[in-house]
Design an enzyme around this catalytic site. Structure first.
Site, mmCIF file in Angstrom:
data_model
loop_
_atom_site.group_PDB
_atom_site.id
_atom_site.type_symbol
_atom_site.label_atom_id
_atom_site.label_comp_id
_atom_site.label_asym_id
_atom_site.label_seq_id
_atom_site.Cartn_x
_atom_site.Cartn_y
_atom_site.Cartn_z
ATOM 1 N N GLY A 1 3.936 -9.399 -4.354
ATOM 2 C CA GLY A 1 2.551 -8.522 -5.643
ATOM 3 C C GLY A 1 1.452 -10.703 -5.983
ATOM 4 C CD GLN B 1 -1.788 -6.416 0.430
ATOM 5 O OE1 GLN B 1 -0.635 -6.529 1.171
ATOM 6 N NE2 GLN B 1 -2.836 -7.268 0.917
ATOM 7 C CB SER C 1 5.706 -13.381 0.949
ATOM 8 O OG SER C 1 4.628 -13.847 1.992
ATOM 9 C CE LYS D 1 -6.398 -13.922 4.358
ATOM 10 N NZ LYS D 1 -5.416 -12.759 4.002
#
Length: 316
Positions: free
Chosen positions: A222, A138, A296, A67
């Site tokens: 975020g 998101q 994350s 990606k």
């Protein structure tokens, strides 16, 4: 070579299936069936952005993808997405390119999906109220994922831009078929929340521990630079902390690095990587747990697993 647009991918992707695919990828990761070089990032300070390259190969599933993702916080003012991405899928047997797909929508879904996986193991079973910080793309997939894995009845959304949170509330009420309410403040959003989801581009904390209930799950996706964070120190240091991947977190996650630098916690206070919960090596939420936090920064196996899912569905 198959070429897929965002619209093509959107027709093929369901959040429940994406969550299952990402969970399987983390299980493969725990088994050692993953080749995943570290993310390579080019910072573009002139335009307040970054471009990253994320290759991975799930050997057990024979799924390979790379990606390219750009993150430009100022794009919102230009009417462009903050996060844009593309994926190249290679045939592991020949190295030939099988597919090139727009991955902006896929990235949003797979980021929601990893939150969904974490919530399966860490969110209270009876969670009925969620709060979302950040009314962008998101934030939408974060809410979608939470509603997929728990029986959520009400979602509160807070964003500094009133128009954005009102639009989010209207759109997601229809999509999720639950009550979505625009909150006037972050504190108001958290008041009754069992799950709190942060999906902002803020470099400073948007969430404070005193706003949270005693039993709550927080997922922060975020902040993606070492000097940025969405959660205050008290929230992270006082939690059962689970991360997506140790290497990425220790390079990029200000939510963890800043409390460590402040002396409020150490690396040893990280309870687990997500793969340890998925594989059963460590338990998720227990009756004794109060605040659980999942942090994350995103890893490449999320992309290769969901891209593989898209191609499987396309081919029937």
């Amino acid at each position: 070579m198959i070429i897929l647009s965002d619209a093509d991918v959107e027709k093929l992707l369901d959040m429940g299936e994406a969550i299952d695919a990402v969970e399987e990828a983390f299980r493969e990761y725990a088994m050692g069936n993953v080749v995943m070089p570290a993310r390579s990032t080019i910072m573009v300070p002139r335009y307040n952005g970054s471009i990253s390259f994320m290759p991975s190969y799930l050997t057990g599933l024979d799924a390979q993808a790379t990606k390219i993702i750009s993150i430009y916080p100022d794009n919102r003012a230009r009417g462009l997405p903050t996060t844009a991405a593309w994926i190249v899928v290679n045939d592991p047997e020949t190295g030939m390119i099988e597919a090139f797909m727009d991955a902006t929508y896929l990235t949003a879904v797979r980021t929601g999906a990893v939150t969904g996986v974490a919530a399966r193991y860490l969110a209270p079973e009876d969670a009925g109220v969620a709060a979302v910080f950040g009314a962008g793309v998101q934030g939408r997939t974060q809410a979608w994922a939470a509603c997929t894995v728990r029986d959520i009845e009400t979602v509160y959304v807070f964003d500094l831009v009133e128009e954005a949170r009102d639009s989010f509330a209207e759109e997601m009420t229809e999509k999720l078929e639950v009550e979505v309410v625009a909150a006037g403040s972050g504190e108001e959003a958290c008041e009754d929340a069992d799950i709190v989801l942060t999906a902002t581009t803020s470099p400073k904390p948007v969430l404070r521990r005193e706003w949270l209930k005693d039993v709550v799950h927080v997922s922060a996706i975020g902040a993606f630079y070492p000097d940025w964070r969405e959660l205050d120190t008290a929230t992270v240091a006082g939690s059962k902390l689970v991360i997506d991947d140790y290497e990425g977190i220790m390079q990029e996650a200000g939510d963890v690095l800043i409390p460590i630098a402040e002396g409020a916690m150490t690396e040893d206070d990280i309870y687990a990587e997500l793969k340890e919960l998925v594989s059963g090596q460590k338990p998720g939420r227990t009756p004794e747990d109060g605040v659980t936090v999942f942090k994350s920064v995103g890893i490449a196996i999320q992309d290769s697993s969901v891209a593989n899912l898209v191609l499987r569905k396309l081919r029937g």
